[in-house]
Write an enzyme that holds these catalytic residues in place. Structure first.
Site, PDB file in Angstrom:
ATOM      1  CG  HIS A 160      92.333   4.916 -11.893  1.00 16.81           C
ATOM      2  ND1 HIS A 160      93.242   5.099 -12.983  1.00 16.81           N
ATOM      3  CD2 HIS A 160      92.732   3.951 -11.889  1.00 16.81           C
ATOM      4  CE1 HIS A 160      93.372   3.980 -14.112  1.00 16.81           C
ATOM      5  NE2 HIS A 160      93.484   3.286 -13.051  1.00 16.81           N
ATOM      6  CD  GLU A 180      94.774  -3.220 -10.953  1.00 18.82           C
ATOM      7  OE1 GLU A 180      94.668  -3.694 -10.485  1.00 18.82           O
ATOM      8  OE2 GLU A 180      93.871  -2.649 -12.278  1.00 18.82           O
TER       9      GLU A 180
END
Length: 224
Positions: A18, A93
């Site tokens: 990202h 994550e």
């Protein structure tokens, strides 16, 4: 790493981190906390989308965290695509438990033993509890590599753009190169970078790593 093409019949994975967040910029640990892109991250996502607009991509998937979804949505906008974004929480994550939301210096001060084990790359170390339940690096590695392999198996021979997080990219890199999980991370994982893999018979092969030329600001003498 030199770019090569995926073998015929293999699934191609464009694994993308990202764009930048405010917490990335100040080295504050995010984990499962849902932090949006900052202005720089939005710029990176737009440039990433433009860079991928002409590539043949069959599906765009992302982690369910906002920073990954925002980046994936920028890819779809640039393509004018009608395909729907597919969201998978297994691409999140690593969860850092009580470390989340803290600067590295704050983690070291508040949790010295756990911080030392983390820095020593104890892959089975437990993390202190927080808003979310922390996971060991070994468990995290198994989660994300299983998810990537499952997506590849569902789309044989196609090209997938998977937008995820730095830790997810690290796991894929280690899996593709057969690196031990307890060795230091001596490779960079850039925001909004393109990292290419092929998947054959469930195994990852690295094609290129850390493509970031699309993020470079043009020099004044390059402007039209």
């Amino acid at each position: 790493m030199t770019l090569t093409t995926a073998p015929r019949g293999a699934t191609t994975i464009l694994l993308i981190r990202h764009g930048e967040t405010a917490w990335n910029a100040e080295r504050r640990l995010q984990g499962h906390l849902d932090i949006p892109l900052n202005a720089e991250g939005e710029r990176q996502a737009a440039l990433l989308g433009a860079a991928l607009a002409g590539e043949a991509i069959d599906h765009v998937l992302s982690s369910d965290l906002g920073r990954a979804r925002q980046t994936a949505e920028a890819i779809l906008r640039a393509r004018g695509a009608t395909m729907a974004l597919q969201v998978d929480p297994q691409l999140r994550e690593r969860c850092y438990g009580g470390f989340e939301g803290l600067l590295y210096s704050e983690i070291a001060a508040r949790y010295p033993l756990e911080f030392a084990a983390w820095q020593a790359r104890n892959i089975d170390a437990t993390l202190p509890p927080g808003n979310n339940q922390g996971e060991s690096f070994r468990a995290f590695f198994e989660r994300v590599t299983t998810a990537i392999a499952a997506h590849a198996a569902r789309h044989p021979g196609q090209t997938l753009a998977l937008v995820a997080h730095g830790g997810v990219l690290e796991c894929a890199y280690r899996a593709a190169l057969g690196l031990s999980l307890d060795t230091p991370r001596d490779f960079k994982v850039h925001n909004a970078s393109i990292n290419r893999f092929a998947v054959e018979q469930g195994k990852l092969r690295l094609l290129s790593w850390g493509e970031v030329d699309h993020l470079r600001q043009p020099a004044l003498d390059e402007l039209p």
